[in-house]
Design an enzyme around this catalytic site. Structure first.
Site, PDB file in Angstrom:
ATOM      1  CE1 TYR A  30      46.968  47.399  41.483  1.00 19.98           C
ATOM      2  CE2 TYR A  30      48.978  46.644  42.561  1.00 19.98           C
ATOM      3  CZ  TYR A  30      48.315  47.546  41.756  1.00 19.98           C
ATOM      4  OH  TYR A  30      48.997  48.606  41.203  1.00 19.98           O
ATOM      5  CG  ASN A  81      44.260  45.807  34.656  1.00 17.97           C
ATOM      6  OD1 ASN A  81      44.974  46.794  34.425  1.00 17.97           O
ATOM      7  ND2 ASN A  81      44.054  45.351  35.888  1.00 17.97           N
ATOM      8  CB  ALA A  84      52.756  49.811  34.630  1.00 17.47           C
ATOM      9  CD  GLU A 105      41.704  52.450  30.833  1.00 17.16           C
ATOM     10  OE1 GLU A 105      41.189  53.224  29.994  1.00 17.16           O
ATOM     11  OE2 GLU A 105      42.611  52.797  31.607  1.00 17.16           O
ATOM     12  CG  HIS A 107      42.693  50.463  35.756  1.00 17.22           C
ATOM     13  ND1 HIS A 107      43.927  50.072  35.307  1.00 17.22           N
ATOM     14  CD2 HIS A 107      42.196  51.310  34.827  1.00 17.22           C
ATOM     15  CE1 HIS A 107      44.171  50.671  34.158  1.00 17.22           C
ATOM     16  NE2 HIS A 107      43.133  51.420  33.830  1.00 17.22           N
TER      17      HIS A 107
HETATM   18  C1  DQA Z   1      46.277  48.603  37.691  1.00 21.31           C
HETATM   19  C2  DQA Z   1      46.675  50.038  38.048  1.00 21.31           C
HETATM   20  C3  DQA Z   1      47.990  50.417  37.391  1.00 21.31           C
HETATM   21  O1  DQA Z   1      48.345  51.738  37.749  1.00 21.31           O
HETATM   22  C4  DQA Z   1      49.084  49.488  37.860  1.00 21.31           C
HETATM   23  O2  DQA Z   1      50.302  49.796  37.206  1.00 21.31           O
HETATM   24  C5  DQA Z   1      48.727  48.056  37.691  1.00 21.31           C
HETATM   25  C6  DQA Z   1      47.378  47.622  38.039  1.00 21.31           C
HETATM   26  C7  DQA Z   1      45.000  48.142  38.446  1.00 21.31           C
HETATM   27  O3  DQA Z   1      44.408  47.164  38.019  1.00 21.31           O
HETATM   28  O4  DQA Z   1      44.629  48.756  39.446  1.00 21.31           O
HETATM   29  O5  DQA Z   1      49.568  47.233  37.356  1.00 21.31           O
HETATM   30  O6  DQA Z   1      45.997  48.532  36.298  1.00 21.31           O
END
Ligand code: DQA
Length: 154
Positions: A30, A81, A84, A105, A107
């Site tokens: 991350y 975001n 999960a 959305e 990530h």
């Molecule tokens: C996330 C990806 C999700 O699978 C994970 O549970 C997260 C972070 C991302 O920003 O890459 O908490 O949303």
């Protein structure tokens, strides 16, 4: 921006569970930026785009649902975001569908390169689009796309 519509837009930036731990949470996946740092970069990008960001983070599904409901009449779009909950929450998906606000959305990680259970998003079908895998750039690109969409369609 892209057309003559120059009103300041109000954007809800919604961060789901565990994103409060960014910076210390699995930095190899991350990145090292904290959530306040990401919000600061979003705010700076918002200034360029004439959009005011309202960041909210919660680890609780119901709080996220309530925050989406509260966006009606207050914000023009949602950058989310869902962490999960992306992969589990029909309630979040229904909340976004219910308020019918343009939603992007995002990530940090590329969810399609990871475990199978991350490959499905309940949010994607009710979002304008999804940006995944570019770290903090996912947020900034997502904000640009959302503002662009709002300027063109409003
Ligand atoms: C996330 C990806 C999700 O699978 C994970 O549970 C997260 C972070 C991302 O920003 O890459 O908490 O949303």
């Amino acid at each position: 921006m892209l057309n003559s519509n120059s009103q300041t837009l109000s954007i809800l930036a919604l961060h789901g569970p565990n994103l409060n731990l960014l910076g210390q949470r699995e930095p190899g996946i991350y990145g090292s930026l904290t959530l306040p740092e990401i919000n600061r970069l979003l705010e700076e990008e918002g200034v360029k785009l004439q959009a005011k960001l309202f960041p909210v983070q919660s680890n609780h599904e119901g709080v996220l649902v309530d925050t989406i409901h509260g966006a009606l009449g207050k914000h023009q779009g949602i950058l989310i975001n869902a962490g999960a909950y992306t992969h589990t929450s029909v309630a979040l998906r229904d909340a976004i569908a219910a308020v019918n606000l343009p939603t992007v959305e995002v990530h940090l990680s590329n969810i399609y390169r990871r475990e199978d259970f991350r490959h499905h998003s309940y949010i994607a079908p009710v979002a304008i689009g999804q940006i995944s895998g570019f770290g903090v750039q996912s947020y900034l690109l997502g904000l640009q796309a959302l503002v662009d969409y709002l300027r063109v369609t409003n």
